[in-house]
Design a protein around this motif. Sequence first.
Motif, mmCIF file in Angstrom:
data_model
loop_
_atom_site.group_PDB
_atom_site.id
_atom_site.type_symbol
_atom_site.label_atom_id
_atom_site.label_comp_id
_atom_site.label_asym_id
_atom_site.label_seq_id
_atom_site.Cartn_x
_atom_site.Cartn_y
_atom_site.Cartn_z
ATOM 1 N N ARG A 1 33.425 38.237 40.988
ATOM 2 C CA ARG A 1 33.379 36.852 40.552
ATOM 3 C C ARG A 1 33.123 36.788 39.046
ATOM 4 O O ARG A 1 32.449 37.641 38.474
ATOM 5 N N SER A 2 33.695 35.804 38.398
ATOM 6 C CA SER A 2 33.397 35.586 36.980
ATOM 7 C C SER A 2 31.890 35.450 36.794
ATOM 8 O O SER A 2 31.199 34.865 37.627
ATOM 9 N N GLY B 1 38.284 38.151 36.663
ATOM 10 C CA GLY B 1 37.226 37.547 37.467
ATOM 11 C C GLY B 1 37.769 36.348 38.229
ATOM 12 O O GLY B 1 38.745 35.721 37.819
ATOM 13 N N TYR B 2 37.137 36.036 39.337
ATOM 14 C CA TYR B 2 37.632 34.929 40.168
ATOM 15 C C TYR B 2 36.502 33.969 40.522
ATOM 16 O O TYR B 2 35.323 34.303 40.401
ATOM 17 N N GLY B 3 36.900 32.768 40.924
ATOM 18 C CA GLY B 3 35.940 31.803 41.446
ATOM 19 C C GLY B 3 35.301 30.885 40.428
ATOM 20 O O GLY B 3 34.422 30.102 40.780
ATOM 21 N N TYR B 4 35.753 30.939 39.167
ATOM 22 C CA TYR B 4 35.101 30.095 38.159
ATOM 23 C C TYR B 4 35.673 28.686 38.201
ATOM 24 O O TYR B 4 36.882 28.488 38.213
ATOM 25 N N LYS C 1 43.779 29.567 39.963
ATOM 26 C CA LYS C 1 42.929 30.294 40.914
ATOM 27 C C LYS C 1 43.766 30.894 42.028
ATOM 28 O O LYS C 1 43.647 32.084 42.349
ATOM 29 N N GLN D 1 44.371 34.862 42.691
ATOM 30 C CA GLN D 1 43.859 35.409 43.949
ATOM 31 C C GLN D 1 44.978 36.133 44.691
ATOM 32 O O GLN D 1 44.758 37.200 45.283
ATOM 33 N N CYS E 1 28.621 42.087 42.177
ATOM 34 C CA CYS E 1 28.039 40.887 42.771
ATOM 35 C C CYS E 1 26.674 40.618 42.141
ATOM 36 O O CYS E 1 25.869 41.534 41.983
ATOM 37 N N THR F 1 29.780 35.902 47.958
ATOM 38 C CA THR F 1 30.321 34.562 48.128
ATOM 39 C C THR F 1 31.439 34.573 49.169
ATOM 40 O O THR F 1 31.843 35.630 49.670
ATOM 41 N N ASP G 1 34.182 36.724 47.925
ATOM 42 C CA ASP G 1 33.848 38.141 48.055
ATOM 43 C C ASP G 1 34.091 38.612 49.485
ATOM 44 O O ASP G 1 34.662 39.683 49.720
#
Length: 251
Positions: free
Chosen positions: A54-55, A105-108, A116, A120, A140, A147, A150
């Motif tokens: 995650r970001s 990074g993801y989820g920001y 996104k 993904q 993490c 999350t 994740d």
Amino acid sequence: MTTTSHAPVAGSLPPAPDAKVAMGWLHTTRFLTTAAQLHHLPPIDVPEIAFVGRSNAGKSTCINTLTQQKQLAFASKKPGRTQHINLFSLGKQGVTDAVLADLPGYGYAAVSRSDKIRWQQVMLSYLVTRQSLTGIVLLCDPRLGLTELDEALLEAVRPRVESGLKFLVLLTKADKLTRAEQAKALSITRLQAGGGEVKIFSALKKQGVDEVAQLLWQWSHPVAGPSPEAADAADAADAGTPDADEDSEQE
């Protein structure tokens, strides 16, 4: 009864090297290439280890700490805006014996929904189909725990992990937790990791740095299988050795 000694199984992990050896090896890391699409990535014929998370999970800081290079992995001032897969090669004297992949990074929240979804999909496709992928390091923040994204990633790569893909969940920013909180986070994450390893890491306190370096070295230097000649010799020796059951029947 005849006792037979067995050589290490091909593909298994070698003994861990001295921490100085592992850290020296990681210090050879150098930029290889960057790609916005999977088909732009070059084929790799050495072990490839992907860093995902995650970001704001501390991915760039982790890579820079492990490689002892302050600006090797780029941390965007706007988390979630780095949208390329960056490859780095490792090896002494210009010989590449492993590759690190730094995934976006993801989820920001500040990134558009379409971006996104697109990233993904790109990341998922990479993790599921990249043939040279040997191991995954999922970073993490233990204060947030794994999350939903994740856990979705864990589920997507589970078949590959069950088939031998190495997997490590790295709980970053451990310096922000007490020892009791670290132990609790480890226990909870181990239950969620689906067979992968879980380690505590702090770039600030250098906690876990040596251990992660040693593990990455092991992932990148699996035990080699025997040569065809050695395999033929072993088969011939086995053919000439009476089976234990046959010995018992003769008695």
